[in-house]
Design a protein around this motif. Sequence first.
Motif, mmCIF file in Angstrom:
data_model
loop_
_atom_site.group_PDB
_atom_site.id
_atom_site.type_symbol
_atom_site.label_atom_id
_atom_site.label_comp_id
_atom_site.label_asym_id
_atom_site.label_seq_id
_atom_site.Cartn_x
_atom_site.Cartn_y
_atom_site.Cartn_z
ATOM 1 N N TYR A 16 0.852 -1.193 0.000
ATOM 2 C CA TYR A 16 0.000 0.000 0.000
ATOM 3 C C TYR A 16 0.887 1.243 0.000
ATOM 4 C CZ TYR A 16 1.131 0.289 5.007
ATOM 5 O OH TYR A 16 1.792 0.384 6.220
ATOM 6 N N LEU A 17 0.294 2.383 -0.295
ATOM 7 C CA LEU A 17 1.041 3.640 -0.270
ATOM 8 C C LEU A 17 1.079 4.174 1.158
ATOM 9 C CD1 LEU A 17 -0.145 5.617 -3.449
ATOM 10 C CD2 LEU A 17 2.112 4.624 -3.023
ATOM 11 N N PRO A 18 2.234 4.195 1.785
ATOM 12 C CA PRO A 18 2.341 4.663 3.178
ATOM 13 C C PRO A 18 2.414 6.191 3.251
ATOM 14 C CG PRO A 18 4.479 3.942 2.421
ATOM 15 C CD PRO A 18 3.532 3.709 1.274
ATOM 16 N N LEU A 19 1.330 6.818 2.848
ATOM 17 C CA LEU A 19 1.238 8.267 2.827
ATOM 18 C C LEU A 19 0.004 8.735 3.562
ATOM 19 C CD1 LEU A 19 2.055 9.029 -0.931
ATOM 20 C CD2 LEU A 19 3.537 9.529 1.028
ATOM 21 N N GLU A 20 0.083 9.934 4.097
ATOM 22 C CA GLU A 20 -1.091 10.603 4.641
ATOM 23 C C GLU A 20 -1.209 11.961 3.956
ATOM 24 O OE1 GLU A 20 -3.157 12.115 8.847
ATOM 25 O OE2 GLU A 20 -1.120 11.287 8.857
ATOM 26 N N LEU A 21 -2.410 12.227 3.435
ATOM 27 C CA LEU A 21 -2.704 13.527 2.842
ATOM 28 C C LEU A 21 -3.751 14.207 3.700
ATOM 29 C CD1 LEU A 21 -1.456 11.968 0.355
ATOM 30 C CD2 LEU A 21 -2.932 13.395 -1.070
ATOM 31 N N ARG A 22 -3.412 15.384 4.181
ATOM 32 C CA ARG A 22 -4.388 16.214 4.882
ATOM 33 C C ARG A 22 -4.647 17.442 4.011
ATOM 34 N NH1 ARG A 22 -3.213 16.843 11.221
ATOM 35 N NH2 ARG A 22 -1.529 18.206 10.508
ATOM 36 N N ALA A 23 -5.898 17.863 3.940
ATOM 37 C CA ALA A 23 -6.228 18.922 2.985
ATOM 38 C C ALA A 23 -7.363 19.794 3.478
ATOM 39 C CB ALA A 23 -6.609 18.295 1.640
ATOM 40 N N LEU A 24 -7.451 20.976 2.877
ATOM 41 C CA LEU A 24 -8.628 21.822 3.050
ATOM 42 C C LEU A 24 -9.796 21.185 2.309
ATOM 43 C CD1 LEU A 24 -7.042 25.334 2.362
ATOM 44 C CD2 LEU A 24 -7.762 24.437 4.575
ATOM 45 N N PRO A 25 -11.017 21.489 2.690
ATOM 46 C CA PRO A 25 -12.170 20.955 1.947
ATOM 47 C C PRO A 25 -12.169 21.484 0.511
ATOM 48 C CG PRO A 25 -12.852 21.870 4.072
ATOM 49 C CD PRO A 25 -11.440 22.301 3.848
ATOM 50 N N GLU A 26 -12.493 20.623 -0.427
ATOM 51 C CA GLU A 26 -12.582 21.070 -1.816
ATOM 52 C C GLU A 26 -13.708 22.095 -1.961
ATOM 53 O OE1 GLU A 26 -12.034 18.203 -5.015
ATOM 54 O OE2 GLU A 26 -11.580 16.678 -3.497
ATOM 55 N N GLY A 27 -13.506 23.026 -2.885
ATOM 56 C CA GLY A 27 -14.450 24.119 -3.037
ATOM 57 C C GLY A 27 -14.084 25.331 -2.202
ATOM 58 N N THR A 28 -13.026 25.209 -1.402
ATOM 59 C CA THR A 28 -12.548 26.336 -0.609
ATOM 60 C C THR A 28 -11.845 27.346 -1.506
ATOM 61 O OG1 THR A 28 -12.221 24.942 1.348
ATOM 62 C CG2 THR A 28 -11.016 27.029 1.286
ATOM 63 N N ARG A 29 -12.095 28.624 -1.270
ATOM 64 C CA ARG A 29 -11.358 29.690 -1.947
ATOM 65 C C ARG A 29 -10.118 29.976 -1.096
ATOM 66 N NH1 ARG A 29 -15.056 32.753 -5.660
ATOM 67 N NH2 ARG A 29 -17.127 31.818 -5.417
ATOM 68 N N VAL A 30 -8.968 29.618 -1.622
ATOM 69 C CA VAL A 30 -7.734 29.601 -0.833
ATOM 70 C C VAL A 30 -6.904 30.850 -1.080
ATOM 71 C CG1 VAL A 30 -5.686 28.261 -0.257
ATOM 72 C CG2 VAL A 30 -7.756 27.087 -1.038
ATOM 73 N N SER A 31 -6.557 31.543 -0.014
ATOM 74 C CA SER A 31 -5.703 32.714 -0.104
ATOM 75 C C SER A 31 -4.298 32.308 -0.523
ATOM 76 C CB SER A 31 -5.634 33.431 1.251
ATOM 77 O OG SER A 31 -6.927 33.746 1.726
ATOM 78 N N MET A 32 -3.620 33.216 -1.206
ATOM 79 C CA MET A 32 -2.252 32.949 -1.621
ATOM 80 C C MET A 32 -1.358 32.763 -0.385
ATOM 81 S SD MET A 32 -2.388 32.932 -4.948
ATOM 82 C CE MET A 32 -4.022 32.187 -4.698
ATOM 83 N N GLY A 33 -0.484 31.773 -0.468
ATOM 84 C CA GLY A 33 0.423 31.478 0.628
ATOM 85 C C GLY A 33 -0.127 30.496 1.642
ATOM 86 N N VAL A 34 -1.357 30.043 1.423
ATOM 87 C CA VAL A 34 -1.975 29.090 2.351
ATOM 88 C C VAL A 34 -1.962 27.696 1.724
ATOM 89 C CG1 VAL A 34 -4.099 28.422 3.536
ATOM 90 C CG2 VAL A 34 -3.425 30.839 3.415
ATOM 91 N N PRO A 35 -1.386 26.693 2.392
ATOM 92 C CA PRO A 35 -1.356 25.343 1.828
ATOM 93 C C PRO A 35 -2.750 24.746 1.683
ATOM 94 C CG PRO A 35 0.201 25.555 3.652
ATOM 95 C CD PRO A 35 -0.675 26.769 3.686
ATOM 96 N N CYS A 36 -2.965 24.075 0.545
ATOM 97 C CA CYS A 36 -4.204 23.311 0.337
ATOM 98 C C CYS A 36 -4.047 21.877 0.834
ATOM 99 C CB CYS A 36 -4.555 23.268 -1.151
ATOM 100 S SG CYS A 36 -4.838 24.853 -1.925
ATOM 101 N N ILE A 37 -2.828 21.350 0.693
ATOM 102 C CA ILE A 37 -2.575 19.940 1.006
ATOM 103 C C ILE A 37 -1.278 19.821 1.807
ATOM 104 C CG2 ILE A 37 -2.271 17.605 0.083
ATOM 105 C CD1 ILE A 37 -3.448 18.635 -2.562
ATOM 106 N N GLU A 38 -1.316 18.960 2.810
ATOM 107 C CA GLU A 38 -0.137 18.575 3.572
ATOM 108 C C GLU A 38 0.099 17.089 3.332
ATOM 109 O OE1 GLU A 38 0.941 19.441 8.110
ATOM 110 O OE2 GLU A 38 -0.609 17.895 7.889
ATOM 111 N N LEU A 39 1.320 16.714 2.976
ATOM 112 C CA LEU A 39 1.647 15.321 2.682
ATOM 113 C C LEU A 39 2.795 14.856 3.563
ATOM 114 C CD1 LEU A 39 1.398 17.023 -0.274
ATOM 115 C CD2 LEU A 39 1.201 14.678 -1.071
ATOM 116 N N THR A 40 2.711 13.612 4.010
ATOM 117 C CA THR A 40 3.810 13.028 4.773
ATOM 118 C C THR A 40 3.777 11.517 4.645
ATOM 119 O OG1 THR A 40 4.954 13.055 6.909
ATOM 120 C CG2 THR A 40 2.566 12.790 6.960
ATOM 121 N N ASN A 41 4.899 10.892 4.944
ATOM 122 C CA ASN A 41 4.953 9.428 4.960
ATOM 123 C C ASN A 41 4.487 8.903 6.312
ATOM 124 O OD1 ASN A 41 7.588 10.706 5.709
ATOM 125 N ND2 ASN A 41 8.075 8.611 6.385
ATOM 126 N N THR A 42 3.888 7.729 6.319
ATOM 127 C CA THR A 42 3.417 7.102 7.559
ATOM 128 C C THR A 42 4.316 5.951 8.001
ATOM 129 O OG1 THR A 42 1.981 5.595 6.316
ATOM 130 C CG2 THR A 42 1.016 7.687 7.036
#
Length: 484
Positions: free
Chosen positions: A104-130
């Motif tokens: 399996y892919l040992p990754l975790e993706l954390r994200a803002l809800p889709e459809g969010t209007r995201v300000s510049m400089g703000v991460p939409c997705i955080e990724l890391t290995n598990t």
Amino acid sequence: MINTVALLLADTYKHTHDRMYPEGLTKLVSYWTPRKSMLKTVDKMVFFGLQAFIKEVLIDYFNQNFFSLSEEKVLRIYTEYLDAQIGEGNYDLGKLVNLHRLGYLPLELRALPEGTRVSMGVPCIELTNTHPDFAWLTQWVECILQVDLWKISGHATIGAMYYEVAKEYYEKTVVGVDPAMAMADFGMRGMSCMEEAIRASAAWLLSFDKTSTIPALPFIDSVYNAECKKDGIGKGAVSTEHSVMGANFAVDGDEITFIKRLLTELYPHTSFSMVSDTYDYWRMVNEIIPLCRKEIMEHDGKLLIRPDSGDIVKISVKTVQKLWELFGGTVNEKGYKVLDPHIGVIYGDGCTLDRVTEIYRQLEELGFAANCIVFGVGAFCFTAIFEADKMIVLTRDTFGIAMKASYCVINGKEYFIYKDPATDTEHTKKSHKGCCRVFKEDDVLKCEDQLYGMSDDTLLKTVFKNGKLVKEETFASIRKRLHQ
């Protein structure tokens, strides 16, 4: 997408970084972020497409084209193309074998809800290995993530821009008609491939109800738990094209016969649009249409006259005025003229945002409601935004989207990772430092970085972990969030 070993879906250099990282690297955290808008009038990007990417790529593609294949086949295909690219001995196979055996892919993706209007400089997705053995995988994902997400988010942003213009003028001048019906996606044939056409139309349908791109509907239904037919999303239209108009003209030597046949025989109870500039557009409007007045007024539907060339602003406004002269209409509760429901205008060529805005502005000035005309927005308009005679083309740089590693653990010690180029005089490439927390302040998204470890007090929530989709959203909920 071509079927090949999933780990080959990356730039060449991603396959060498595992041996370049410091020994003892067990944790890597990265962020996918829009950094700076090239548009003066838009400082937020609509985030969209992650759930589709997770389902179609991280789950289905990896299961079918990596984990379900034999180790022997994976190694054979992988080495064939890496040898061709950079030569035997310049890459390691251990990472490939270990990942395949893990299953399996040992990754975790954390994200803002889709459809969010995201300000510049703000991460939409955080990724890391598990898993500590696969820290290299965090940044390996960058290529497939970027290629799947930057453009669909850009298209969603442009669709929302068109919607805001329609909403503004519909609220001023229209009664009882949803601005989601003001425009349709006409972009399919002008996109680079079918996959782009489908995703662009899905992004468009976050804001509007109409498209001519049929495969966008099964895409939305399958990856975003929608029922497009039931929800009224993805309405199309009956329409002629030049080959139809020309073929009938070749037989009859006129255009009247076919127009009357459309109205009385082929589509007596259905609204349809008719391309009207195959020969002489103004002869069509000024002479031929009046000769069909009886059939038009007895038709159980609306005939949309479709100019398809020339100065879109002048022709659109003049056509609405002429049809009012010929067919009349009503004045709505807001005091604006609305064409008789049997007749209208649709323009589907060169409907750039600035031109559409100008047409609405002129119609309002002349006392006409915005729904006297509808628009078909094509591929060029999905890609180009004009601001003060300057054209901004939609690329990954339009919102400066980047995925950068900012935190790691090496031999049990935490480190910040960052880039801050001295030559970056516009300060667009400076990355976050350390882990990030995304939060809202005065209803504006903001980011705090320089944190040791991933924050629990963040709007970035887990959506994918260890090969599984953890949180699933519906298309309806994403649409609602975008326009709430």
